[in-house]
Design a protein around this motif. Structure first.
Motif, mmCIF file in Angstrom:
data_model
loop_
_atom_site.group_PDB
_atom_site.id
_atom_site.type_symbol
_atom_site.label_atom_id
_atom_site.label_comp_id
_atom_site.label_asym_id
_atom_site.label_seq_id
_atom_site.Cartn_x
_atom_site.Cartn_y
_atom_site.Cartn_z
ATOM 1 N N ARG A 18 44.303 19.544 -2.324
ATOM 2 C CA ARG A 18 44.574 17.823 -2.223
ATOM 3 C C ARG A 18 44.060 17.130 -3.440
ATOM 4 N NH1 ARG A 18 46.560 17.044 2.372
ATOM 5 N NH2 ARG A 18 46.744 14.993 1.699
ATOM 6 N N ARG A 19 42.944 17.642 -4.052
ATOM 7 C CA ARG A 19 42.817 17.041 -5.452
ATOM 8 C C ARG A 19 43.839 17.279 -6.428
ATOM 9 N NH1 ARG A 19 37.148 15.627 -6.002
ATOM 10 N NH2 ARG A 19 35.805 16.780 -4.348
ATOM 11 N N HIS A 20 44.250 18.480 -6.834
ATOM 12 C CA HIS A 20 45.336 19.062 -7.617
ATOM 13 C C HIS A 20 46.650 19.040 -7.378
ATOM 14 C CE1 HIS A 20 41.728 19.686 -10.331
ATOM 15 N NE2 HIS A 20 41.241 20.417 -9.244
ATOM 16 N N VAL A 21 46.929 19.203 -6.020
ATOM 17 C CA VAL A 21 48.396 19.351 -5.693
ATOM 18 C C VAL A 21 48.882 17.925 -5.140
ATOM 19 C CG1 VAL A 21 50.125 20.407 -4.306
ATOM 20 C CG2 VAL A 21 48.237 21.772 -5.299
ATOM 21 N N ILE A 22 47.964 17.373 -4.253
ATOM 22 C CA ILE A 22 48.428 16.068 -3.551
ATOM 23 C C ILE A 22 47.985 14.903 -4.512
ATOM 24 C CG2 ILE A 22 48.298 14.805 -1.378
ATOM 25 C CD1 ILE A 22 49.336 17.551 -1.181
ATOM 26 N N LYS A 23 47.010 15.172 -5.526
ATOM 27 C CA LYS A 23 46.689 14.349 -6.473
ATOM 28 C C LYS A 23 45.530 13.166 -5.646
ATOM 29 C CE LYS A 23 49.281 16.294 -9.472
ATOM 30 N NZ LYS A 23 48.659 17.376 -10.649
ATOM 31 N N GLU A 24 44.842 13.574 -4.753
ATOM 32 C CA GLU A 24 44.057 12.499 -4.395
ATOM 33 C C GLU A 24 42.909 12.194 -5.380
ATOM 34 O OE1 GLU A 24 42.138 13.693 -0.679
ATOM 35 O OE2 GLU A 24 44.293 13.725 0.385
#
Length: 253
Positions: free
Chosen positions: A99-105
């Motif tokens: 979620r941090r790196h793919v979804i850019k949260e």
């Protein structure tokens, strides 16, 4: 102090309805109540209620993989903590590297999710971890310190009773490469020392810190034997009951 262990399966974007129910039942059928061990599965959103119904009355707990920090509202596609609780979830994974790196949260959104989930009555599995480039640059501790401080900002000592930290080195997630027992223990000990600085030694010693990143039956026992490794957040190996249960058994000592 002796801490419980938590083995949690993160099913990610896998399973369809029938398979999810079968997998959950196969795991739940093999579990016996153990006051020193917690076991949870985190299915995709559509299957949470059906999985919770299948495992009702068993020791198997249910979690979600994400949440939105609002009670309700015009947030198309999002799911509120109260909805997760109503569906039968008691845990939620927040800040996973995907979620941090793919979804850019962002750090701020992740922190809002942590605080709102805790205030709503969910237990939080808060994920932290460095990339390969960060580890190679000897930035692991700095990254972990930053993610702890940003993600847990505004969470008090009482709130930490409902927080599990999951250390997941990004370079070990789904790669088949896992941290050595020494790398895992060193990271977990550092995380606990940071928690002690913020919340005091008593809170730091009580918080469960899971390891995640290519955990499999053949490496689980060594990882889980480390003094500061309090369980595992399991990805691919949680999608088959036999491999997941082997990891659960490894946590029993």
């Amino acid at each position: 102090m002796a801490r419980k262990k938590l083995i949690a399966g993160n099913w990610k974007m896998f399973t369809l309805s029938a398979g999810a129910a079968q997998l959950a039942k196969a795991v739940a059928d093999e579990l016996t109540a153990d006051e020193n061990l917690l076991v949870a599965v985190c299915p995709p959103f559509p299957w949470i209620a059906s999985v919770a119904a299948v495992v009702k009355g068993t020791p198997l707990l249910v979690g979600a993989q994400d949440v939105y920090p609002a009670k309700e509202g015009a947030f198309t596609g999002e799911v509120a903590p109260e909805m997760l609780l109503d569906a039968g979830a008691s845990y939620v994974i927040i800040g996973h590297s995907e979620r941090r790196h793919v979804i850019k949260e962002s750090d701020s959104l992740i922190n809002e999710k942590v605080k709102f989930s805790l205030a709503s009555g969910l237990k939080v599995i808060y994920c932290i971890g460095e990339t390969l480039a960060q580890r190679q640059a000897n930035e692991t501790n700095a990254v972990l310190e930053q993610q702890l401080s940003s993600g847990l900002a505004g969470v008090d000592a009482a709130g930490m009773a409902n927080v599990v930290i999951a250390y997941e080195p990004v370079w070990a997630i789904g790669t088949g490469v896992n941290a050595t027992t020494e790398q895992a223990q060193n990271a977990h000990a550092f995380v606990r020392s940071q928690l002690a600085k913020t919340y005091g030694e008593n809170v730091a010693q009580a918080v469960l810190i899971q390891y995640g990143g290519s955990v499999k039956p053949d490496n689980a026992k060594d990882l889980l034997s480390q003094p500061d490794v309090d369980g595992a957040l399991v990805g691919g190996a949680s999608l088959k009951a036999d491999s997941f249960l082997a990891i659960v058994r490894a946590a029993m000592g």
